[in-house]
Design an enzyme around this catalytic site. Sequence first.
Site, PDB file in Angstrom:
ATOM      1  NE  ARG A   1     -84.419 -72.912 -74.114  1.00 13.35           N
ATOM      2  CZ  ARG A   1     -83.598 -72.989 -72.914  1.00 13.35           C
ATOM      3  NH1 ARG A   1     -83.017 -73.822 -73.552  1.00 13.35           N
ATOM      4  NH2 ARG A   1     -83.976 -73.176 -71.397  1.00 13.35           N
TER       5      ARG A   1
ATOM      6  CD  GLU B   1     -85.382 -79.864 -68.255  1.00 17.53           C
ATOM      7  OE1 GLU B   1     -84.482 -79.431 -67.716  1.00 17.53           O
ATOM      8  OE2 GLU B   1     -87.010 -79.732 -67.490  1.00 17.53           O
TER       9      GLU B   1
END
Length: 470
Positions: free
Chosen positions: A360, A132
């Site tokens: 994650r 991201e």
Amino acid sequence: MKPKAVLDMAKENGAKVVDIRFMDFLGVWQHFSVPISELEESSFDDGYGFDGSSIRGWQPINASDMLVVPDPATAKMDPFFEVPTLVLIGNIVDPITRESYTRDPRNIAQKAEAYLASSGIGDTAYYGPEAEFFIFDSVRFESSRNVSYYEVDSVEGIWNTSREESPNLGYKPRHKEGYFPVPPMDKFQDIRTEMMLTLEKLGIDVECQHHEVATAGQGEIDMRFKPLVQMSDQLAWFKYVLKNVAYRHGHTVTFMPKPIFEDNGTGMHTHISIWKDGNPLFAGDKYAGVSQEALYAIGGILKHCKALCAFSNPTTNSYKRLVPGFEAPVNLAYSSRNRSAAVRIPMYSASPKAKRIEFRTPDPSCNGYMAFSAMLMAVIDGIENKIDPGDPLDKNIYDLPPEELSKIESAPGSLDEALAALEADHEFLLKGDVFTKDVIDMWIDYKTENEVNAVKLRPHPHEFYLYYDI
């Protein structure tokens, strides 16, 4: 690609310059350029000399001479330079012994792949990072003895709903409401598409691009999974392409994990799978359709997660994102579908080929070569030592009562905690000489002196807000 094929490629594309690139110790791409006349078949053996003492965390001044040897398999044409330029990624070697340099991140990644093959567990480790980022209109910052501040701005920033923009047309995503809106709310569709198509033109397979959760231009572009070294090379190209496309349009891209207060941070969920002889090792009949090896791999990641964070979340800013009680996956548990766990087993497809684990916790401030290698070493350690990950946690972790939540370990709360964990738990990284002791020691020393202590010693602007009138 062989050296002769690289020379032919350069000629076909009219290349006049060769740009030699390598990754420094901290994870920033470095380069220098030579005229195309300086590239010969022998260059792929002889390499090019440079000053290793000027690269952070590398050589002392009295042993500064180093060589970068270009890898012909990495040849690409640069999509931004005015003059046609061939780009080659190189490996760092000692000019006297010709040995690969232990602190070259690409060398670490190559050794990690070789160690996997030598272990007999598998022959290929595939990685699929979801990096991201933010696209800002401007950024200003200063950190000096009597001044410290930063300011970022974006036409999408919800804080600009009342700004005079002649005219202000609205359509600015509210905090945590930026996931998937169409234009005109999404202002950066065309720029992200240009980023995606530029990556594809370079031969980098892309699966999708979209706006992310935060206001102010947060986005995500997902590359299709590739082997460890190849993906590490691609992640370097990825950051380069995104920054330069944005720059070309008068914007700026950052991969800082937490550039905005009270909105989602920037993560890099990393999908990992091991294959052997063309077969997926992580597909099976255990929980969520994975194999026993996959569960052991999860056990390895959870056991070593705190040490892994020193490489996968290597900045002080990383821990502004990894805060317990919020949405970041700091809890050391695993689950299918549950995105509040540190390790998730994606359930998008029932195909055995799609079975993988998703770590994650990482963020895109990391050096991909070193972070992916450390993850692989934890996976191998989990499989070799049959590390049980325990029972899955399919509840919403953030809704658990305090007595249950207290039993779940958490990722480190700061970079110095992660470095202390690495100091205490790094034997698994030393196997196969993948990470050497000098790499571990230099990483801890450099990060402590130049980042942890540098931040600790400085007054924080918010401290003036809290304490100036005390």
